[in-house]
Design a protein around this motif. Structure first.
Motif, PDB file in Angstrom:
ATOM      1  N   ILE A   8       0.825  -1.137   0.402  1.00  0.00           N
ATOM      2  CA  ILE A   8       0.467  -0.150   0.087  1.00  0.00           C
ATOM      3  C   ILE A   8       0.530   1.369  -0.321  1.00  0.00           C
ATOM      4  O   ILE A   8       0.732   2.272  -0.138  1.00  0.00           O
ATOM      5  N   VAL A   9       1.743   1.400   0.562  1.00  0.00           N
ATOM      6  CA  VAL A   9       3.239   2.065   0.758  1.00  0.00           C
ATOM      7  C   VAL A   9       3.067   2.423  -0.499  1.00  0.00           C
ATOM      8  O   VAL A   9       4.017   3.715  -1.091  1.00  0.00           O
ATOM      9  N   LEU A  10       3.724   1.885  -0.909  1.00  0.00           N
ATOM     10  CA  LEU A  10       4.725   1.589  -2.615  1.00  0.00           C
ATOM     11  C   LEU A  10       3.830   2.721  -3.936  1.00  0.00           C
ATOM     12  O   LEU A  10       4.117   2.951  -3.670  1.00  0.00           O
ATOM     13  N   SER A  11       2.630   1.566  -3.006  1.00  0.00           N
ATOM     14  CA  SER A  11       1.775   2.161  -4.348  1.00  0.00           C
ATOM     15  C   SER A  11       1.257   3.465  -4.217  1.00  0.00           C
ATOM     16  O   SER A  11       0.743   4.362  -5.469  1.00  0.00           O
ATOM     17  N   ALA A  12       0.925   4.227  -3.260  1.00  0.00           N
ATOM     18  CA  ALA A  12       1.623   4.950  -2.994  1.00  0.00           C
ATOM     19  C   ALA A  12       1.912   6.238  -3.553  1.00  0.00           C
ATOM     20  O   ALA A  12       2.482   7.504  -4.023  1.00  0.00           O
ATOM     21  N   ILE A  13       3.458   5.412  -2.861  1.00  0.00           N
ATOM     22  CA  ILE A  13       4.331   6.454  -3.542  1.00  0.00           C
ATOM     23  C   ILE A  13       4.306   6.813  -4.919  1.00  0.00           C
ATOM     24  O   ILE A  13       4.433   7.406  -5.589  1.00  0.00           O
ATOM     25  N   GLY A  14       3.854   5.584  -5.404  1.00  0.00           N
ATOM     26  CA  GLY A  14       4.021   5.131  -7.465  1.00  0.00           C
ATOM     27  C   GLY A  14       2.897   6.519  -7.537  1.00  0.00           C
ATOM     28  O   GLY A  14       2.700   6.940  -8.318  1.00  0.00           O
ATOM     29  N   VAL A  15       1.549   6.397  -7.189  1.00  0.00           N
ATOM     30  CA  VAL A  15       0.479   6.964  -7.628  1.00  0.00           C
ATOM     31  C   VAL A  15       1.073   9.083  -7.533  1.00  0.00           C
ATOM     32  O   VAL A  15       0.876   9.531  -8.122  1.00  0.00           O
ATOM     33  N   ALA A  16       1.871   9.286  -6.218  1.00  0.00           N
ATOM     34  CA  ALA A  16       1.956  10.474  -5.955  1.00  0.00           C
ATOM     35  C   ALA A  16       2.837  11.015  -7.050  1.00  0.00           C
ATOM     36  O   ALA A  16       2.571  12.042  -7.329  1.00  0.00           O
ATOM     37  N   LEU A  17       4.211   9.861  -7.304  1.00  0.00           N
ATOM     38  CA  LEU A  17       5.113   9.989  -8.369  1.00  0.00           C
ATOM     39  C   LEU A  17       4.566  10.172 -10.172  1.00  0.00           C
ATOM     40  O   LEU A  17       4.827  11.421  -9.947  1.00  0.00           O
TER      41      LEU A  17
END
Length: 90
Positions: A8-17
């Protein structure tokens, strides 16, 4: 930290990027487009200003020539200056 939380954290960072990169690209595209339009308007205005400058310069030159001709004509009409004292008395 569990794998679900990490995902979830990695996908949130990916979405933000992804969103940040998209916004940056859109901003760069808008700036480039605005610059192109400003350059086009600047070129168009420069051309019009140059044309007006040439037109006004020719008109000013024509007026200067007319004023010179007018001065010469007035001087011819007035004739030589009259003197108050004459030396012809005998």
């Amino acid at each position: 930290m569990s794998t679900e939380v990490l995902a979830i954290v990695l996908s949130a960072i990916g979405v933000a990027l992804t969103i940040t990169t998209g916004l940056f690209a859109a901003g760069a595209w808008m700036v480039r487009r605005i610059d192109d339009r400003i350059d086009a308007v600047d070129e168009k205005l420069s051309t019009r200003i140059d044309a007006v400058d040439e037109k006004l310069s020719s008109r000013i030159d024509a007026v200067a020539a007319d004023v010179t001709d007018l001065k010469i004509s007035v001087a011819r009409l007035e004739g030589p200056p009259r003197h108050l004292l004459t030396t012809g008395r005998g």
